[in-house]
Design a protein around this motif. Structure first.
Motif, PDB file in Angstrom:
ATOM      1  N   HIS A 187     -74.941  37.798 -10.653  1.00 29.41           N
ATOM      2  CA  HIS A 187     -74.248  36.626 -10.101  1.00 29.41           C
ATOM      3  C   HIS A 187     -74.984  36.077  -8.888  1.00 29.41           C
ATOM      4  O   HIS A 187     -74.888  34.922  -8.560  1.00 29.41           O
ATOM      5  CB  HIS A 187     -72.805  36.995  -9.750  1.00 29.41           C
ATOM      6  CG  HIS A 187     -71.981  37.192 -10.991  1.00 29.41           C
ATOM      7  ND1 HIS A 187     -71.490  36.133 -11.714  1.00 29.41           N
ATOM      8  CD2 HIS A 187     -71.633  38.308 -11.686  1.00 29.41           C
ATOM      9  CE1 HIS A 187     -70.843  36.588 -12.780  1.00 29.41           C
ATOM     10  NE2 HIS A 187     -70.925  37.904 -12.788  1.00 29.41           N
TER      11      HIS A 187
ATOM     12  N   LYS D  53     -61.897  26.988 -18.774  1.00 31.67           N
ATOM     13  CA  LYS D  53     -62.984  27.398 -19.667  1.00 31.67           C
ATOM     14  C   LYS D  53     -63.865  28.432 -18.975  1.00 31.67           C
ATOM     15  O   LYS D  53     -64.209  29.456 -19.547  1.00 31.67           O
ATOM     16  CB  LYS D  53     -63.807  26.173 -20.062  1.00 31.67           C
ATOM     17  CG  LYS D  53     -64.672  26.378 -21.288  1.00 31.67           C
ATOM     18  CD  LYS D  53     -64.926  25.047 -21.998  1.00 31.67           C
ATOM     19  CE  LYS D  53     -66.026  24.259 -21.303  1.00 31.67           C
ATOM     20  NZ  LYS D  53     -67.379  24.744 -21.756  1.00 31.67           N
ATOM     21  N   THR D  54     -64.206  28.170 -17.682  1.00 32.53           N
ATOM     22  CA  THR D  54     -65.106  29.129 -17.022  1.00 32.53           C
ATOM     23  C   THR D  54     -64.404  30.477 -16.842  1.00 32.53           C
ATOM     24  O   THR D  54     -65.018  31.531 -16.920  1.00 32.53           O
ATOM     25  CB  THR D  54     -65.499  28.593 -15.635  1.00 32.53           C
ATOM     26  OG1 THR D  54     -64.306  28.148 -14.983  1.00 32.53           O
ATOM     27  CG2 THR D  54     -66.493  27.466 -15.753  1.00 32.53           C
ATOM     28  N   GLN D 187     -69.421  34.916 -21.240  1.00 29.99           N
ATOM     29  CA  GLN D 187     -69.836  33.822 -20.336  1.00 29.99           C
ATOM     30  C   GLN D 187     -71.249  33.344 -20.701  1.00 29.99           C
ATOM     31  O   GLN D 187     -71.511  32.148 -20.792  1.00 29.99           O
ATOM     32  CB  GLN D 187     -69.800  34.307 -18.889  1.00 29.99           C
ATOM     33  CG  GLN D 187     -68.432  34.245 -18.251  1.00 29.99           C
ATOM     34  CD  GLN D 187     -68.329  35.188 -17.068  1.00 29.99           C
ATOM     35  OE1 GLN D 187     -69.342  35.754 -16.633  1.00 29.99           O
ATOM     36  NE2 GLN D 187     -67.117  35.383 -16.569  1.00 29.99           N
ATOM     37  N   ALA D 191     -72.698  29.729 -22.050  1.00 34.78           N
ATOM     38  CA  ALA D 191     -73.785  28.981 -21.416  1.00 34.78           C
ATOM     39  C   ALA D 191     -74.976  28.880 -22.357  1.00 34.78           C
ATOM     40  O   ALA D 191     -75.995  28.296 -21.988  1.00 34.78           O
ATOM     41  CB  ALA D 191     -74.210  29.691 -20.126  1.00 34.78           C
TER      42      ALA D 191
END
Lengths: 248, 208, 65, 226
Positions: A187, D53-54, D187, D191
């Motif tokens: 992240h 959504k995220t 995730q 993407a």
């Protein structure tokens, strides 16, 4: 070689262990205090201020040894638990149980000093840094062990439960640490994690090692004290406890 | 059955919340013998049975099966031993036959059919009855029927006669006597008087 | 603050001031001290309580005989 | 000898599925709980589709974790109460294999249905189609691990009166690696990145749990009964 085995066997009997630890404790205390004074003096006074973090970096002299100890105690707790289960060594069971609160204390200390160190550097009390996050999870592993031990009435059964849980935790620690590191770098991108120790001049490093050893000796003292209390509690109606209590 | 078949205890000790229930307990049970454990409530009868089964660890001493400590030879021991405790292990949602089929799948089978076993405990025709509609006495008899379905020489029974009426008690006493005659061994606790025809019965009183 | 040990007298207040981070540094060390002491004191207090309870039992048992 | 172990394994598995089928009304509860938790989030964070959504992978996976925890207690609870657990422990067969049978039965009843419902919930949270495929894959690989690790926790706490709270405390730290790799895989899929690394890690965790988890679970059961 058999002298060592005989001595280890002797240590297994509670009365001998109780007397032996009684004699050992004063010496350990002297060593521990000496090391602490030396470490603190080295860390707080002698070590030059870090060019970047100035004097705030001195918190590492508590934070880093505490973090090392939290992991060290969990590993020794799990190993003691394993010995307790596999060879039914009562003393190992007691070592396993009495180490848990001390380990939890060091983990909590590492977390708080970590956030106290983070505040002046990055302005926030909590940073989802890989090391701090692993420390937080380790704290919950300790709470799990302590809660399980308290929940079971029969202490022999509780000791076996704790040993199993500690071993399962031990297997999971590297997995958790790796996945948290991976999650963290993912992240934030692969910057140097915030809590890398600043490049250590020897005059900075020595006090850190001294503090680490001082904490280990301290752990040994606290462990012996808790074991003596646990032994009195468990063997309260055995002959040697009655004699001992009768005398003092 | 080899001649050294026996269950033996060596200075067994059990402590429960700081109270020594029994210590230095030595006895042995050989084929054709039955051992009855007596004593008032809370004197450790059930704890002793659970130690003999290897469910509970003794604080001191050992339990030996055929001369070997049961901790070392646990699987051989369980091959030859069956334990019926206070709880019958009968699942309410399953039918009687399904319960019995599950019990036998867990251990060694004696080849007797479920119908025969149920007839012997006078529950014939109950195969497809859902266990939750059975009375406590009937459920107990289902648990005792599972004994017949297993080829185990050692029976360890914790108050087998609870909730059984007089006739069922008589029926089960015959079953036990036949098991003893065939060279079986029985260890049980009971508050009722038990008469096992012509087999050597020993009694140990734990609270003496 | 001076290199190495530096003049001891001059840096006393700097020592405590920790170049502005006093509350963080001394907070950490203070907390560490308190927790380390507590881990020693607690078992000792517990031990004393156990010994007292054992003595009380012995006394009561002697009265009963 | 081992053919009767094979028989014991299958009859125990079939028996557990039969019992769950007989009172299938309760078996739906973890599923409803899973759906409910996911449905709650839009009310909490607002109906903004982009935000939902995220957060969707994390929401669905945390809800799956909670649903798994809720259903764990049923693995040994009823057998502990009616004494069948004693018969299980006293069988000559390896207890860890029998525990594995019970865990697989539990997963089929409570873990697998989550996999079937998850696509519907993903649509609720606006997830694209290809990410839903990866979500289902991560759930297929991840939920058995939740059952396996959960079985250790439940075996440790089955004898306790209110073991539920302690069960969560014992089990959640051990669930974190699965949560990290699974939700991250989805995730990344959203993407458009490759997710083979995360999926292989999940598969590795599953194999590790399959191989190792039944042993401490069996030891914990023996402990809980003594």
């Amino acid at each position: 070689m058999n002298i060592v085995m005989k001595w280890i066997h002797l240590l297994g009997s509670p009365p001998y262990f109780y007397r032996f630890s009684g004699k050992l404790l004063p010496w350990l205390t002297v060593i521990c205090v000496g090391l602490l004074v030396w470490g603190l003096y080295g860390g707080l006074v002698q070590a030059p201020a870090d060019y970047q973090q100035s004097d705030a970096f001195r918190i590492i002299y508590v934070h880093v040894p505490a973090a090392w100890m939290s992991l060290f105690i969990y590993v020794s707790m799990a190993i003691a638990g394993a010995i307790g289960i596999i060879w039914h060594v009562k003393m190992a069971e007691i070592v396993c149980i009495t180490s848990a609160p001390i380990g939890a204390m060091f983990t909590f200390l590492a977390l708080v000093t970590g956030s106290l160190w983070g505040k002046p550097m990055w302005g926030t009390w909590w940073v989802w840094d890989a090391r701090l996050t692993s420390e937080l999870i380790l704290l919950f592993l300790y709470f799990g062990v302590i809660a399980l031990y308290r929940a079971i009435e029969d202490k022999r059964m509780a000791a076996r439960a704790v040993a199993i849980l500690a071993l399962v935790g031990l297997v999971n620690i590297p997995i958790i640490h790796y996945s948290v590191e991976w999650w963290n770098t993912l992240h934030q991108g692969p910057t140097v994690t915030k809590f890398d120790k600043p490049s250590m001049a020897t005059s900075m490093l020595i006090p850190l090692l001294v503090m680490a050893i001082a904490f280990k000796v301290y752990y040994f003292i606290a462990l012996l004290l808790r074991m003596r209390t646990e032994l009195l509690q468990r063997e309260r109606n055995s002959k040697w406890v009655k004699e001992l209590v009768g005398l003092s | 059955m080899s001649d050294i078949v026996s269950l033996e205890t060596r200075n067994l000790e059990c402590i429960r919340d700081d109270r020594v229930l029994f210590s230095q307990l030595n006895f042995s049970v050989k084929p054709h013998q039955a051992l009855i454990l007596e004593g008032d409530n809370g004197c450790g009868k059930t704890s002793l049975l659970r130690i003999l089964c290897g469910i509970r660890l003794p604080d001191q001493g050992q339990v030996m099966w055929n001369g070997l400590s049961i901790q070392e030879s646990i699987s051989e021991y369980y091959q030859d031993m069956v334990y019926v405790g206070h709880l019958d292990g009968v699942k309410g949602d399953l039918s009687v036959a399904e319960n019995l089929r599950m019990c036998t799948a867990l251990g060694s089978r004696s080849g007797m059919s479920i119908e025969d076993a149920l007839n012997k405990v006078s529950l014939s025709g109950y195969e497809d009855v859902r266990a939750q509609v059975l009375s406590a006495g009937q459920r107990r008899r289902v648990a005792l029927a599972s004994l017949l379905l297993k080829r185990c020489s050692l029976w360890i029974l914790d108050e087998p006669f609870t909730a059984l009426d007089r006739t069922s008690r008589g029926v089960f006493e015959n079953i036990m006597s036949r098991h003893l005659n065939q060279g079986g061994m029985i260890i049980l606790t009971s508050h009722h008087s038990i008469n096992l025809t012509d087999s050597s019965v020993y009694v140990i009183n734990l609270s003496a | 603050m001076g290199e190495g040990t530096g003049g001891f007298v001059m840096s006393i207040n700097e020592f405590f001031n920790m170049s502005g981070y006093a509350s963080y540094v001394w907070g950490s060390f203070g907390l560490a001290f308190v927790m380390l002491v507590w881990q020693i004191v607690q078992p000792l207090m517990e031990k004393k309580a156990i010994i007292e309870s054992i003595l009380k039992n012995q006394l009561r048992r002697r009265q009963r005989q | 000898m081992n053919d009767s172990l094979y028989l014991a394994f299958w009859s125990l598995l079939r028996r557990d599925l039969l019992i769950t089928y007989r009172n299938r009304a309760q078996a739906i509860n973890p599923l409803l709980f899973f759906v409910l938790v996911v449905i709650l989030f839009p009310f909490g964070v607002g109906p903004d589709v982009v935000l939902l959504k995220t957060m969707a992978p994390g929401i669905i996976w945390v809800a799956a974790l909670l649903a798994a925890l809720l259903s764990l207690d049923s693995i040994f609870r009823s057998d502990f109460d009616d004494g069948f657990l004693e018969q299980l422990v006293l069988s000559p067969h390896a207890l860890s294999v029998l525990v594995l049978a019970k865990v697989i039965a539990h997963w089929l009843v409570s873990g697998f249905p989550l996999v079937l419902v998850a696509p519907l919930l993903a649509v609720f949270l606006g997830m694209p189609a290809d990410a839903i495929a990866v979500l289902v894959l991560t759930l297929l690989l991840g939920t058995p691990v939740l059952s396996l690790i959960g079985a250790i926790g439940v075996a440790l706490t089955v004898g306790l009166r209110q073991g539920g709270i302690i069960l969560a405390l014992l089990v959640f730290p051990l669930y974190i690696p699965v949560l990290i790799f699974a939700s991250n895989a989805v995730q990344m899929a959203m993407a458009g990145f490759a997710v083979s690394a995360q999926l292989s890690m999940l598969a590795a965790l599953l194999l590790l749990a399959l191989a190792l988890a039944p042993l401490p679970a069996a030891a914990a059961l023996r402990m809980s009964l003594s």
